[in-house]
Design a protein around this motif. Structure first.
Motif, short mmCIF file in Angstrom:
data_model
loop_
_atom_site.label_atom_id
_atom_site.label_comp_id
_atom_site.label_asym_id
_atom_site.label_seq_id
_atom_site.Cartn_x
_atom_site.Cartn_y
_atom_site.Cartn_z
N LEU A 35 0.74 -0.92 -0.12
CA LEU A 35 -0.06 -0.01 -0.06
C LEU A 35 0.75 1.26 -0.11
CD1 LEU A 35 -3.07 1.64 0.59
CD2 LEU A 35 -2.28 1.17 3.09
N ILE A 36 1.93 1.25 0.91
CA ILE A 36 2.69 2.40 1.02
C ILE A 36 3.61 2.47 -0.11
CG2 ILE A 36 4.71 3.38 2.43
CD1 ILE A 36 2.19 3.70 3.80
N ARG A 80 2.56 1.75 -3.26
CA ARG A 80 1.47 2.26 -4.28
C ARG A 80 1.53 3.75 -4.10
NH1 ARG A 80 -1.52 -2.33 -3.32
NH2 ARG A 80 -2.97 -1.14 -2.28
N MET A 81 1.41 4.19 -2.71
CA MET A 81 0.92 5.55 -2.54
C MET A 81 2.26 6.37 -2.97
SD MET A 81 -1.08 5.01 1.05
CE MET A 81 -2.02 6.66 1.17
N TYR A 82 3.28 5.80 -2.47
CA TYR A 82 4.58 6.86 -2.25
C TYR A 82 5.65 6.79 -3.22
CZ TYR A 82 1.71 8.45 1.83
OH TYR A 82 0.79 8.84 2.57
N SER A 83 5.87 5.22 -3.86
CA SER A 83 6.99 4.96 -4.19
C SER A 83 7.70 5.80 -5.28
CB SER A 83 6.74 3.57 -4.95
OG SER A 83 6.18 3.48 -6.02
N THR A 129 8.33 2.91 4.26
CA THR A 129 8.85 3.45 3.25
C THR A 129 10.37 3.26 2.88
OG1 THR A 129 7.39 5.30 3.34
CG2 THR A 129 9.37 6.11 2.46
#
Ligand SMILES: [Mg+2]
Ligand SMILES: [Zn+2]
Length: 97
Positions: free
Chosen positions: A9-10, A12-15, A62
Motif C-alpha cells: 500500500l505504501i 503504491r502511494m509513495y514509491s 517507506t
C-alpha cells in the motif's frame, strides 16, 4: 492488514517520490517522525501518540521499500525466538547477570 499488504500500500502511494528522494533523505524523514513520537509520549497525548506510531511505522516501511527490504520476511525471524537468546520468552538479561 498484514505487514506485506501495508508495505505494498505504501509502495503504491509513495514509491515514485520515495525513489527520487533516496535512502539518506528518507531516513531523515523517518528520524523526524521518531522525534514527533518522542514528543507525543512526553506530552502524554495518547491520541496523538497513536498517530505518531503510525507515522513512524509508515516511514519505516517507506525506508524498507527504498532499500528493497521485505519487512514481513525480515521480522519473521522473531517467530523462531528472541534473536539474542533464541528463547520464545527472552532471557537475555538473565544471561547478563
Ligand atoms: Mg508525525
Ligand atoms: Zn533474548
Amino acid at each position: 492488514m498484514h505487514i506485506r499488504e501495508f508495505q505494498h500500500l505504501i509502495d503504491r502511494m509513495y514509491s515514485q517520490r520515495d525513489r527520487q528522494r533516496g535512502p539518506a533523505k528518507t531516513f531523515l524523514w523517518f528520524a523526524e517522525e521518531v522525534g514527533e513520537l518522542a514528543s507525543a509520549i512526553a506530552r502524554k497525548d495518547n491520541r496523538n501518540t497513536a498517530q505518531e506510531f503510525a507515522d513512524v511505522f509508515a516511514w519505516l516501511v517507506t525506508l524498507a521499500n527504498v532499500e528493497g527490504v521485505d519487512l514481513e520476511a525480515a521480522v519473521s525471524k522473531y517467530a523462531d525466538g528472541c534473536p539474542g537468546c533464541g528463547e520464545m520468552v527472552c532471557r537475555c538479561e538473565e544471561k547478563l547477570t
